[in-house]
Scaffold this active site. Structure first.
Site, PDB file in Angstrom:
ATOM      1  N   ASP A   8      42.672  -9.910 -15.338  1.00 44.70           N
ATOM      2  CA  ASP A   8      43.622 -10.033 -16.589  1.00 44.70           C
ATOM      3  C   ASP A   8      44.860  -9.881 -15.842  1.00 44.70           C
ATOM      4  OD1 ASP A   8      44.047  -7.379 -16.106  1.00 44.70           O
ATOM      5  OD2 ASP A   8      43.621  -6.545 -17.975  1.00 44.70           O
ATOM      6  N   CYS A  65      41.917  -5.190 -13.263  1.00 43.94           N
ATOM      7  CA  CYS A  65      42.694  -5.009 -14.504  1.00 43.94           C
ATOM      8  C   CYS A  65      43.456  -3.903 -14.423  1.00 43.94           C
ATOM      9  CB  CYS A  65      41.762  -4.875 -15.933  1.00 43.94           C
ATOM     10  SG  CYS A  65      40.588  -3.299 -15.866  1.00 43.94           S
ATOM     11  N   THR A  67      43.371  -0.524 -15.249  1.00 42.94           N
ATOM     12  CA  THR A  67      42.881   0.707 -14.806  1.00 42.94           C
ATOM     13  C   THR A  67      41.320   0.348 -14.373  1.00 42.94           C
ATOM     14  OG1 THR A  67      41.433   0.929 -17.009  1.00 42.94           O
ATOM     15  CG2 THR A  67      43.523   1.851 -16.806  1.00 42.94           C
ATOM     16  N   HIS A  98      24.721   2.909  -0.775  1.00 43.75           N
ATOM     17  CA  HIS A  98      23.698   3.518  -1.417  1.00 43.75           C
ATOM     18  C   HIS A  98      23.273   2.862  -2.837  1.00 43.75           C
ATOM     19  CE1 HIS A  98      24.397   7.800   0.317  1.00 43.75           C
ATOM     20  NE2 HIS A  98      24.349   6.825   1.466  1.00 43.75           N
ATOM     21  N   HIS A 133      17.356   4.127  -1.172  1.00 46.29           N
ATOM     22  CA  HIS A 133      18.237   3.590  -2.062  1.00 46.29           C
ATOM     23  C   HIS A 133      17.733   2.528  -2.803  1.00 46.29           C
ATOM     24  CE1 HIS A 133      21.118   6.565  -0.335  1.00 46.29           C
ATOM     25  NE2 HIS A 133      20.768   5.923   0.942  1.00 46.29           N
TER      26      HIS A 133
END
Length: 141
Positions: A8, A65, A67, A98, A133
């Site tokens: 963004d 973005c 955060t 993992h 995994h």
């Protein structure tokens, strides 16, 4: 490998820093926007990146973005996506090793550029370990 990248407005400047790192690692970048610092809606770009992975055009993606939270939420709504929001190199490595994360989410307003560059390099060079995994990944559908 083809790597889709999307951001963004908050991630636009960081995207310009990350693209050369992806290319230097030998991958092809598929830039799906945005193309300026003008305000845009992050889910649009998360959906574009996830769609191109789901269609098989790209094998991984990077979303940026402010955060990283919004992008990671939007990306993980897609069944075929395992998006990981990483703030340092250890979780970047673990997300690949993992969790076989196929999308890396980054926080342009939280993590410094130098650390983000290291996170991207680690994420791009870490292979999925498989083994126990894989069973866990398969449990998620």
């Amino acid at each position: 490998m083809n790597i889709a990248i999307g951001c963004d407005h908050a991630g636009f400047d960081l995207k310009k820093v990350i693209v050369p790192i992806i290319e230097q690692a030998g991958h092809t970048v598929v830039d799906l926007g945005c193309s300026s610092v003008e305000s845009v809606d992050y889910p649009d770009f998360a959906n574009r990146v996830c769609a191109t992975i789901g269609e098989g055009h790209c094998q991984g993606g990077i979303l940026i973005c402010g955060t990283g939270i919004g992008m990671s939420i939007a990306a993980n709504r897609h069944r075929h996506i395992r998006a990981a929001l990483c703030h340092e190199s250890f979780t970047a490595r673990m997300s690949r090793e993992h969790n076989d994360a196929n999308v890396l989410c980054l926080a342009a307003r939280v993590v410094g550029s130098a650390l983000i560059q290291e996170i991207v390099k680690v994420w791009l060079t870490t292979e999925f370990a498989g083994g126990r995994h894989l069973r866990r990944i398969e449990m998620m559908g």
